[in-house]
Design an enzyme around this catalytic site. Structure first.
Site, PDB file in Angstrom:
ATOM      1  N   SER A 147       0.813  -1.228   0.000  1.00  0.00           N
ATOM      2  CA  SER A 147       0.000   0.000   0.000  1.00  0.00           C
ATOM      3  C   SER A 147       0.843   1.273   0.000  1.00  0.00           C
ATOM      4  O   SER A 147       0.393   2.311  -0.467  1.00  0.00           O
ATOM      5  CB  SER A 147      -0.935   0.006   1.216  1.00  0.00           C
ATOM      6  N   TYR A 197      14.557  -5.053  15.491  1.00  0.00           N
ATOM      7  CA  TYR A 197      14.421  -4.934  14.023  1.00  0.00           C
ATOM      8  C   TYR A 197      15.592  -5.638  13.327  1.00  0.00           C
ATOM      9  O   TYR A 197      15.391  -6.427  12.401  1.00  0.00           O
ATOM     10  CB  TYR A 197      14.383  -3.448  13.652  1.00  0.00           C
TER      11      TYR A 197
HETATM   12  P1  NAP Z   1       6.547   1.893   5.026  1.00  0.00           P
HETATM   13  O1  NAP Z   1       6.534   3.044   4.095  1.00  0.00           O
HETATM   14  O2  NAP Z   1       6.347   2.111   6.483  1.00  0.00           O
HETATM   15  O3  NAP Z   1       5.474   0.815   4.498  1.00  0.00           O
HETATM   16  C1  NAP Z   1       5.306  -0.384   5.183  1.00  0.00           C
HETATM   17  C2  NAP Z   1       4.345  -1.249   4.416  1.00  0.00           C
HETATM   18  O4  NAP Z   1       4.258  -2.506   5.086  1.00  0.00           O
HETATM   19  C3  NAP Z   1       2.944  -0.676   4.354  1.00  0.00           C
HETATM   20  O5  NAP Z   1       2.406  -0.892   3.082  1.00  0.00           O
HETATM   21  C4  NAP Z   1       2.189  -1.477   5.412  1.00  0.00           C
HETATM   22  O6  NAP Z   1       0.822  -1.671   5.101  1.00  0.00           O
HETATM   23  C5  NAP Z   1       2.901  -2.813   5.298  1.00  0.00           C
HETATM   24  N1  NAP Z   1       2.728  -3.656   6.467  1.00  0.00           N
HETATM   25  C6  NAP Z   1       3.320  -3.569   7.683  1.00  0.00           C
HETATM   26  N2  NAP Z   1       2.901  -4.543   8.491  1.00  0.00           N
HETATM   27  C7  NAP Z   1       2.018  -5.294   7.764  1.00  0.00           C
HETATM   28  C8  NAP Z   1       1.244  -6.439   8.029  1.00  0.00           C
HETATM   29  N3  NAP Z   1       1.301  -7.029   9.231  1.00  0.00           N
HETATM   30  N4  NAP Z   1       0.457  -6.941   7.060  1.00  0.00           N
HETATM   31  C9  NAP Z   1       0.405  -6.354   5.832  1.00  0.00           C
HETATM   32  N5  NAP Z   1       1.118  -5.249   5.516  1.00  0.00           N
HETATM   33  C10 NAP Z   1       1.907  -4.726   6.476  1.00  0.00           C
HETATM   34  O7  NAP Z   1       7.920   1.110   4.926  1.00  0.00           O
HETATM   35  P2  NAP Z   1       8.933   0.897   3.697  1.00  0.00           P
HETATM   36  O8  NAP Z   1      10.071   1.786   3.915  1.00  0.00           O
HETATM   37  O9  NAP Z   1       8.213   0.910   2.418  1.00  0.00           O
HETATM   38  O10 NAP Z   1       9.429  -0.592   4.055  1.00  0.00           O
HETATM   39  C11 NAP Z   1       9.128  -1.726   3.257  1.00  0.00           C
HETATM   40  C12 NAP Z   1      10.085  -2.830   3.661  1.00  0.00           C
HETATM   41  O11 NAP Z   1      11.426  -2.403   3.414  1.00  0.00           O
HETATM   42  C13 NAP Z   1      10.010  -3.194   5.145  1.00  0.00           C
HETATM   43  O12 NAP Z   1      10.153  -4.573   5.305  1.00  0.00           O
HETATM   44  C14 NAP Z   1      11.213  -2.455   5.718  1.00  0.00           C
HETATM   45  O13 NAP Z   1      11.660  -3.053   6.904  1.00  0.00           O
HETATM   46  C15 NAP Z   1      12.197  -2.587   4.577  1.00  0.00           C
HETATM   47  N6  NAP Z   1      13.271  -1.602   4.618  1.00  0.00           N
HETATM   48  C16 NAP Z   1      12.998  -0.268   4.517  1.00  0.00           C
HETATM   49  C17 NAP Z   1      14.058   0.648   4.563  1.00  0.00           C
HETATM   50  C18 NAP Z   1      13.849   2.121   4.474  1.00  0.00           C
HETATM   51  O14 NAP Z   1      14.805   2.869   4.674  1.00  0.00           O
HETATM   52  N7  NAP Z   1      12.666   2.618   4.162  1.00  0.00           N
HETATM   53  C19 NAP Z   1      15.358   0.169   4.694  1.00  0.00           C
HETATM   54  C20 NAP Z   1      15.586  -1.197   4.791  1.00  0.00           C
HETATM   55  C21 NAP Z   1      14.539  -2.069   4.744  1.00  0.00           C
HETATM   56  P3  NAP Z   1      -0.410  -0.850   5.752  1.00  0.00           P
HETATM   57  O15 NAP Z   1       0.029   0.576   5.857  1.00  0.00           O
HETATM   58  O16 NAP Z   1      -1.528  -1.066   4.771  1.00  0.00           O
HETATM   59  O17 NAP Z   1      -0.686  -1.478   7.080  1.00  0.00           O
END
Ligand code: NAP
Length: 251
Positions: free
Chosen positions: A20, A161
């Protein structure tokens, strides 16, 4: 097979958990634009999921959206079953859903710890176990686990984490060995810092300080990650890898 599958038998079915917002939303958009059949999973952000759906609809592209809290086994299974009922196969599962939290180690509660494992690690286990049954049957498939740079290096104030993301790396490598003979590839992408809601609590100054530590001098975008996903789908010889996309922050 349903109608649009008959029209295009090479069309791959791709599930993106947490599609999303942020990285997941970009993966959904890019894979849909490449012509894959994409299922966008969301949990809380229905409006954001609908915005992605509508943006693609305006380009003449249809995606499925499916609400499931993938940290819960039953809901994760429902997501996979939705895909199988509709398309009869899953080619690619992107375990992207995740949450983060910054806390002193000694202040992490049992509930914080469990929530972190459920959302970042157990979610991937539940979805993958269910999807892999179909992949083994079809003798093909690809799992992509979105880990993190902190899963490799460890992140201060993010022990829970980092632990969950390191767990995803072990999960990736072990499963790649086990499923290689079934022609199923399993890889992880470990992003550095990517400009999404997950990092919205960083101040401007903190972001500038981080940029100074990154050899390429900038924060990554969700597009950088989506491009890697697209490449992994096209490829057929990479498995058990952790691809760290971080601008040189960690080598
Ligand atoms: P984000 O913008 O906070 O988005 C998180 C997404 O995960 C949202 O779409 C949320 O959905 C979904 N989500 C969380 N818990 C969920 C659940 N239990 N069931 C279904 N959906 C769930 O984060 P992002 O930065 O895009 O991160 C995406 C991935 O990349 C994560 O695994 C994060 O740890 C990893 N990551 C991110 C970074 C960074 O710097 N941004 C760096 C390293 C790794 P809803 O809002 O609909 O609940």
């Amino acid at each position: 097979m349903v109608e649009n599958q008959e029209k295009n038998i090479v069309n791959k079915v791709v599930i993106v958990t947490g599609g999303s917002r942020g990285i997941g939303a970009e993966i959904v958009k890019q894979m849909a634009r490449l012509g894959y059949t994409v299922i966008l999973n969301y949990n809380n952000s229905e409006n954001c999921a609908k915005n992605v759906e509508n943006e693609l609809k305006n380009e003449g592209i249809t995606v499925d959206i499916f609400k499931a809290d993938v940290s819960k086994k039953e809901e994760a299974v429902n997501l996979i079953q939705f895909a199988l009922n509709k398309y009869e196969k899953i080619d690619v599962l992107v375990n992207n859903a995740g949450i983060s939290q910054t806390k002193l180690f000694t202040e992490i509660t049992d509930e914080d710890w469990q929530r972190m494992m459920d959302n970042n690690l157990n979610s991937a286990f539940y979805c993958t176990r269910e999807a892999v049954k179909n992949m083994v049957h079809n003798k093909q498939g690809l799992i992509i686990n979105i880990s993190s740079i902190w899963g490799i290096t460890g992140g201060s104030l993010e022990v829970h984490y980092s632990t969950a993301k390191a767990g995803l790396i072990g999960f990736t490598k072990a499963l790649a060995k086990e499923l290689g003979p079934s022609n199923i590839r399993v890889n992880a992408i470990a992003p550095g810092i990517i400009d999404t809601d997950m990092n919205k609590e960083y101040s401007k100054k903190e972001k500038e300080d981080i940029k100074e530590e990154i050899p390429l001098g900038k924060i990554g975008t969700s597009k950088n990650i989506a491009k890697c996903v697209a490449w992994l789908i096209e490829d057929d010889y990479t498995t058990g890898e952790v691809i760290s996309i971080n601008g040189g922050w960690h080598m």
